[in-house]
Design a protein around this motif. Sequence first.
Motif, mmCIF file in Angstrom:
data_model
loop_
_atom_site.group_PDB
_atom_site.id
_atom_site.type_symbol
_atom_site.label_atom_id
_atom_site.label_comp_id
_atom_site.label_asym_id
_atom_site.label_seq_id
_atom_site.Cartn_x
_atom_site.Cartn_y
_atom_site.Cartn_z
ATOM 1 N N SER A 1 0.822 -1.206 0.000
ATOM 2 C CA SER A 1 0.000 0.000 0.000
ATOM 3 C C SER A 1 0.857 1.257 0.000
ATOM 4 O O SER A 1 0.606 2.196 -0.760
ATOM 5 C CB SER A 1 -0.915 -0.011 1.226
ATOM 6 O OG SER A 1 -1.564 1.211 1.378
ATOM 7 N N ILE B 1 -6.462 0.672 -9.749
ATOM 8 C CA ILE B 1 -7.036 -0.585 -9.257
ATOM 9 C C ILE B 1 -6.446 -0.918 -7.886
ATOM 10 O O ILE B 1 -7.174 -1.277 -6.951
ATOM 11 C CB ILE B 1 -6.800 -1.725 -10.271
ATOM 12 C CG1 ILE B 1 -7.649 -1.486 -11.523
ATOM 13 C CG2 ILE B 1 -7.101 -3.083 -9.646
ATOM 14 C CD1 ILE B 1 -7.322 -2.402 -12.691
ATOM 15 N N ALA B 2 -5.131 -0.768 -7.752
ATOM 16 C CA ALA B 2 -4.478 -1.036 -6.466
ATOM 17 C C ALA B 2 -4.951 -0.051 -5.405
ATOM 18 O O ALA B 2 -5.151 -0.433 -4.245
ATOM 19 C CB ALA B 2 -2.960 -0.970 -6.620
ATOM 20 N N TRP C 1 -7.785 1.118 -5.025
ATOM 21 C CA TRP C 1 -9.097 0.711 -4.518
ATOM 22 C C TRP C 1 -9.063 -0.686 -3.914
ATOM 23 O O TRP C 1 -9.759 -0.941 -2.930
ATOM 24 C CB TRP C 1 -10.141 0.799 -5.625
ATOM 25 C CG TRP C 1 -10.597 2.214 -5.772
ATOM 26 C CD1 TRP C 1 -10.167 3.126 -6.691
ATOM 27 C CD2 TRP C 1 -11.521 2.893 -4.933
ATOM 28 N NE1 TRP C 1 -10.773 4.330 -6.466
ATOM 29 C CE2 TRP C 1 -11.621 4.220 -5.392
ATOM 30 C CE3 TRP C 1 -12.277 2.521 -3.828
ATOM 31 C CZ2 TRP C 1 -12.441 5.165 -4.800
ATOM 32 C CZ3 TRP C 1 -13.099 3.460 -3.228
ATOM 33 C CH2 TRP C 1 -13.176 4.765 -3.720
ATOM 34 N N ALA C 2 -8.292 -1.588 -4.485
ATOM 35 C CA ALA C 2 -8.259 -2.968 -3.990
ATOM 36 C C ALA C 2 -7.673 -3.046 -2.581
ATOM 37 O O ALA C 2 -8.204 -3.762 -1.721
ATOM 38 C CB ALA C 2 -7.456 -3.848 -4.945
ATOM 39 N N ILE D 1 -10.026 -1.840 0.121
ATOM 40 C CA ILE D 1 -11.111 -2.806 0.270
ATOM 41 C C ILE D 1 -10.636 -3.986 1.119
ATOM 42 O O ILE D 1 -11.358 -4.462 2.000
ATOM 43 C CB ILE D 1 -11.660 -3.250 -1.103
ATOM 44 C CG1 ILE D 1 -12.449 -2.096 -1.734
ATOM 45 C CG2 ILE D 1 -12.519 -4.506 -0.986
ATOM 46 C CD1 ILE D 1 -12.852 -2.311 -3.173
ATOM 47 N N LEU D 2 -9.394 -4.453 0.885
ATOM 48 C CA LEU D 2 -8.828 -5.517 1.732
ATOM 49 C C LEU D 2 -8.710 -5.059 3.179
ATOM 50 O O LEU D 2 -9.043 -5.809 4.111
ATOM 51 C CB LEU D 2 -7.455 -5.943 1.204
ATOM 52 C CG LEU D 2 -7.437 -6.745 -0.088
ATOM 53 C CD1 LEU D 2 -5.998 -6.941 -0.563
ATOM 54 C CD2 LEU D 2 -8.134 -8.076 0.108
#
Length: 177
Positions: free
Chosen positions: A50, A72-73, A75-76, A79-80
């Motif tokens: 991150s 994408i990273a 947001w991903a 979310i994790l």
Amino acid sequence: MATNTDNQPHSRLESAQAPWQRLLYQVIFEADTPAGKAFDVLLLIVIVLSVIVVMLDSVVEIHQLYRLPLMIAEWAIPILFTIEYVARILCVKRPWYYARSFFGLVDLLAILPTYLSVVFMGAQSLVVIRAFRLLRIFRLFKLSHYISEAHALLSALRATRERITVFLVAVLTLILI
């Protein structure tokens, strides 16, 4: 009284009653189990990833070349972190106590900027707050055992405060010149 890895009494943060909650608690909060160690290592990897994504996204050339994968990273990963935060709250007996604890607030601060950026323009710049999740390293590596060494370091810093101040002023002066 037994303590968990946060040095908080188990009576406040102990596992909830359902079997799935006890299992989840064991994986998330008990770092002495194989599953707990694997969870901590995975969490540490995601935290470092991150921070790396935030740093890479701040470089204009990299941002332009890899805009979609970075987005994408961006947001991903939150979310994790959100799933992990919710799992932590679900598996403790007193969720409100965890949510208000130091690490509960750190977890919340790590995910909040992403969701705020949907509502408020410019809130995405707060994404650097994710770096606070690196504070979890102290818990993962149980660095609390080294508090006496930290006190010795603080004493040494206090004793050399004037020398450090003179040095920093000299370095800042050179930088400004």
